[in-house]
Design a protein around this motif. Structure first.
Motif, short mmCIF file in Angstrom:
data_model
loop_
_atom_site.label_atom_id
_atom_site.label_comp_id
_atom_site.label_asym_id
_atom_site.label_seq_id
_atom_site.Cartn_x
_atom_site.Cartn_y
_atom_site.Cartn_z
N MET A 1 -1.58 -50.36 -21.73
CA MET A 1 -1.73 -48.98 -21.26
C MET A 1 -1.02 -48.06 -22.23
N THR A 2 -1.77 -47.43 -23.11
CA THR A 2 -1.13 -46.57 -24.10
C THR A 2 -1.57 -45.13 -23.98
N ALA A 3 -2.06 -44.74 -22.81
CA ALA A 3 -2.45 -43.33 -22.62
C ALA A 3 -1.24 -42.43 -22.82
N THR A 4 -1.47 -41.18 -23.30
CA THR A 4 -0.34 -40.27 -23.46
C THR A 4 0.31 -40.01 -22.11
N PRO A 5 1.63 -40.04 -22.11
CA PRO A 5 2.30 -39.68 -20.86
C PRO A 5 2.01 -38.22 -20.53
N ILE A 6 1.94 -37.92 -19.23
CA ILE A 6 1.64 -36.54 -18.88
C ILE A 6 2.85 -35.64 -19.12
N VAL A 7 4.04 -36.17 -18.83
CA VAL A 7 5.26 -35.44 -19.21
C VAL A 7 6.00 -36.30 -20.21
N ASP A 8 6.34 -35.70 -21.34
CA ASP A 8 6.98 -36.43 -22.41
C ASP A 8 8.18 -35.61 -22.90
N VAL A 9 9.36 -36.07 -22.51
CA VAL A 9 10.59 -35.37 -22.90
C VAL A 9 11.17 -36.11 -24.08
N ASP A 10 11.37 -35.38 -25.18
CA ASP A 10 11.69 -36.05 -26.44
C ASP A 10 12.95 -35.44 -27.05
N GLY A 11 14.06 -36.13 -26.91
CA GLY A 11 15.30 -35.71 -27.55
C GLY A 11 15.74 -34.31 -27.21
N VAL A 12 15.78 -34.00 -25.91
CA VAL A 12 16.07 -32.61 -25.50
C VAL A 12 17.58 -32.37 -25.36
N TYR A 13 18.02 -31.28 -25.99
CA TYR A 13 19.41 -30.83 -25.88
C TYR A 13 19.46 -29.48 -25.19
N LYS A 14 20.46 -29.31 -24.34
CA LYS A 14 20.62 -28.01 -23.67
C LYS A 14 22.09 -27.79 -23.34
N SER A 15 22.63 -26.62 -23.76
CA SER A 15 24.01 -26.28 -23.43
C SER A 15 24.05 -24.96 -22.70
N PHE A 16 25.01 -24.85 -21.80
CA PHE A 16 25.34 -23.54 -21.24
C PHE A 16 26.69 -23.17 -21.82
N GLY A 17 26.71 -22.29 -22.81
CA GLY A 17 27.95 -21.98 -23.50
C GLY A 17 28.49 -23.25 -24.15
N ALA A 18 29.74 -23.59 -23.84
CA ALA A 18 30.35 -24.75 -24.45
C ALA A 18 30.00 -26.03 -23.71
N ASN A 19 29.35 -25.88 -22.56
CA ASN A 19 29.08 -27.03 -21.71
C ASN A 19 27.74 -27.65 -22.08
N GLU A 20 27.78 -28.81 -22.74
CA GLU A 20 26.56 -29.47 -23.19
C GLU A 20 26.03 -30.34 -22.05
N VAL A 21 24.92 -29.90 -21.44
CA VAL A 21 24.43 -30.57 -20.24
C VAL A 21 23.46 -31.70 -20.59
N LEU A 22 22.52 -31.41 -21.49
CA LEU A 22 21.57 -32.44 -21.92
C LEU A 22 21.86 -32.80 -23.38
N ARG A 23 21.98 -34.09 -23.68
CA ARG A 23 22.33 -34.52 -25.04
C ARG A 23 21.33 -35.52 -25.56
N GLY A 24 20.10 -35.08 -25.69
CA GLY A 24 19.08 -35.97 -26.24
C GLY A 24 18.41 -36.81 -25.18
N VAL A 25 17.82 -36.17 -24.21
CA VAL A 25 17.16 -36.90 -23.13
C VAL A 25 15.78 -37.38 -23.58
N GLU A 26 15.48 -38.65 -23.29
CA GLU A 26 14.16 -39.22 -23.54
C GLU A 26 13.58 -39.62 -22.19
N LEU A 27 12.36 -39.17 -21.90
CA LEU A 27 11.79 -39.49 -20.59
C LEU A 27 10.28 -39.37 -20.66
N HIS A 28 9.58 -40.34 -20.06
CA HIS A 28 8.12 -40.29 -20.04
C HIS A 28 7.62 -40.50 -18.62
#
Lengths: 250, 377
Positions: free
Chosen positions: A1-28
């Protein structure tokens, strides 16, 4: 089963000011999958869901919806949000509108569906969750569980391809949790693609096709519910589940 | 160590006082209250008699006034009755205590306390009434006649109402325009992004400027200034139209600045989760404002908005200083004609009569909205 995932999260980073909440999330998330995000408060579950819906911008990485990049400049967020619905912990119904107006606002104003048709569709959805008789009531007349069910219907009325549920039972009294979870269970059986942040471990175990454990802004471990709950490999996952069992929540 | 804080031990040899069994019968304060009540009622009745004897009228007017005075005098009796009740309840408490029925004694003592507070509350009101009666009738009724002369009032009422009609037209039109203008400026202050910065700045500059300037100055500059400046648009209006629209413009500019702030605080008071919910459904920034944020904000700002409207209505009197023949201007003309201040008092009454129902109406709206949506956010 190699269909494209419908949601594909690829190395996501997100900070609020100095607070780094997401540090490279991978999710399919594949179509018709139910993926549960578990993890302690502050591990980034809610932030991740809000990023996928475009309510937060991300600092690095990318998110793809059915292969299309939906992060970064110039993305049509209004289009994205039509495809990806979200239900919040605090329901966030519009208190100045009746239940039916809450449900039909999006279809009428965004999808430009004729009012009568939108109302018929909304009534059909409300009947399915047993709240047709509350259609003309205002949200404050409803219990928390009823409000949350309406919020789910409000998101469904937009006909989303993916539904994000952000700890939707955390603000509910214990006896109201099951009426909300039953709806989610039904949606899962019908093949709705869902990404669920939750503290209800028993429910996650029962309903999900895949469980992801988030800690410190990364997905530490993912696998089938049996793998994660019965034989977690990572020390952090084990520690987290141990605390959950200690608190009698699994 | 237990989590429960332990109670400090009582000092040895000292019995804990059994406060629950003690009864304050309040006999002494009740007697004092009765004496005070007698004095107050005597003062009230004397002041009403004084007022009556200074009345320079006869016939049905005297009859009406005397009826009013008798009603007030009768109402004054309630102070006395409360005083008597206080003493009787206190005496009952004494006797119950002697009988050993402490529960009944405490109830009676509580009755006495209530009655004493009645004496205080109603007594203070009676004293104020007495003072007003004496003040108005002092100097052989000269004070009353200066402010309330029935004959002058009768002759002024029609010209005053005619003039007040202009005030009403001006403030109604100005209020409608202020509602729209204030919302426009408030939304401008909330325009997002870098591109919106100059728009926001402009809105801030406007509110700062017009909130900072005295209303009378703005009115003066606009009504006189724009009239003098030979603007084609202004000149195309007739003189009467200018006398109407220029004051409206001035009032809209001044009160628009206040109302903008009211709107803005209302918009900002709506929790951001409502915006999140609306945006998550795919509604645009504008749609979110229009269908979700503004309708909720407007309900919250009705009371402060009404305050500003009352201010606006009263400030139409300032237009007298630029020669608009509105009610205050008219009343001063009548004052000079009759050499008596009654017309000016009449103008004051006209404003009050308009604003009081408006305040009650807002209270009603607020209560209705609260009943319908007890802020479920």
């Amino acid at each position: 089963m190699t269909a494209t995932p419908i949601v594909d999260v690829d190395g996501v980073y997100k900070s609020f000011g100095a607070n780094e909440v997401l540090r490279g999330v991978e999710l399919h998330v594949d179509e018709h999958q139910v993926v549960c995000l578990i993890g302690a408060s502050g591990s980034g579950k809610s932030t991740l869901l809000r990023c996928i819906n475009g309510l937060e911008t991300i600092d690095a990485g990318e998110i793809r919806l059915d292969g299309e990049i939906v992060t970064g400049r110039g993305v049509d967020l209004d289009w994205l949000r039509r495809e990806v619905g979200i239900v919040f912990q605090s329901y966030n119904l519009f208190p100045h509108m009746s239940v039916i107006d809450n449900v039909t606002l999006g279809p009428i104003k965004v999808l430009r569906i004729p009012k009568r048709y939108a109302q018929e569709q909304a009534m059909a959805l409300l009947s399915r969750i047993g709240l047709a008789d509350k259609a003309t009531d205002y949200p404050d007349r409803l219990s928390g569980g009823q409000q949350q069910r309406v919020a789910i219907v409000r998101a469904l009325a937009m006909g989303p391809r993916v539904l994000l549920l952000d700890e939707i039972t955390s603000a509910l009294d214990p006896e109201l949790v099951s009426e909300v979870l039953n709806i989610v269970r039904e949606l899962a059986e019908e093949g709705m693609t869902m990404l669920i942040a939750t503290h209800e471990m028993g429910f996650a175990r029962e309903v999900s096709s895949k469980v992801c454990f988030l800690d410190g802004g990364v997905v530490v471990e993912e696998g089938t519910p049996e793998q994660i709950f019965s034989a977690p490999e990572q020390a952090r996952t084990q520690a987290f589940l141990h605390r959950i069992i200690e608190a009698g929540r699994l | 160590m237990s989590l429960l804080a332990s109670r400090p031990p009582a000092p040895t040899g000292v019995a804990r006082p059994r406060t629950a069994t003690r009864v304050h019968t309040r006999l002494t304060p009740s007697i004092v209250a009765l004496v005070v009540a007698v004095v107050i009622v005597a003062a009230l009745w004397w002041s009403l008699w004084f007022f009556h004897s200074s009345l320079g009228v006869d016939g049905w007017r005297l009859l009406v006034m005397d009826l009013v005075l008798i009603v007030i005098a009768g109402a004054g009796l309630s102070v006395l009755i409360a005083g008597v009740r206080a003493v009787r309840a206190a005496m009952r408490a004494e006797s119950r205590r002697r009988d050993g029925d402490l529960t009944a004694a405490r109830v009676a003592a509580e009755d006495a306390k209530d009655a004493i507070w009645y004496v205080v509350g109603f007594g203070l009101t009676a004293l104020v009434v007495a003072f007003l009666a004496v003040f108005l009738s002092s100097n052989d009724g000269a004070v009353r006649k200066t402010f309330f002369d029935w004959t002058v009032m009768g002759k002024s009422i029609n010209p005053l109402l005619d003039a007040f009609w202009l005030n009403i037209k001006i403030f109604v039109v100005a209020e409608v325009l202020v509602l729209i203008w204030g919302l426009v400026v408030a939304v401008c202050r909330l325009v997002p992004g870098k591109a919106g910065a100059p728009v926001r700045l402009l809105a801030v500059a406007y509110t700062d400027l017009f909130r900072g300037m005295p209303a009378i100055l703005v009115i003066y500059l606009i009504v006189f200034g724009l009239g003098l400046a030979d603007l084609p648009l202004v000149n195309s209006l007739s003189r009467d139209q200018q006398r109407f629209w220029l004051p409206v413009l001035a009032l809209v500019l001044v009160y628009g600045a206040y109302v903008t702030e009211v709107y803005r605080s209302g918009l900002e008071s709506i929790h951001w989760s409502q915006t999140a919910a609306a945006r998550s459904l795919g509604l645009s920034h504008g749609q979110t404002l229009r269908y979700v944020i503004v309708p909720q904000a407007v309900r919250r700002i009705v009371p402060p908005l009404l305050n500003d409207f009352i201010g606006l209505q009263k400030d139409t009197a300032l237009l007298a200083f630029v020669g608009v023949i509105e009610i205050f201007n008219e009343s001063t003309l009548l004052k000079s004609k009759y050499f008596n201040l009654t017309p000016v008092v009449g103008a004051g009454i006209a404003f009050v009569v308009v604003t009081i129902p408006m305040a009650r109406f807002t209270d009603y709206l607020v209560r209705r909205d609260q009943a319908r949506m007890r802020a479920s956010t």
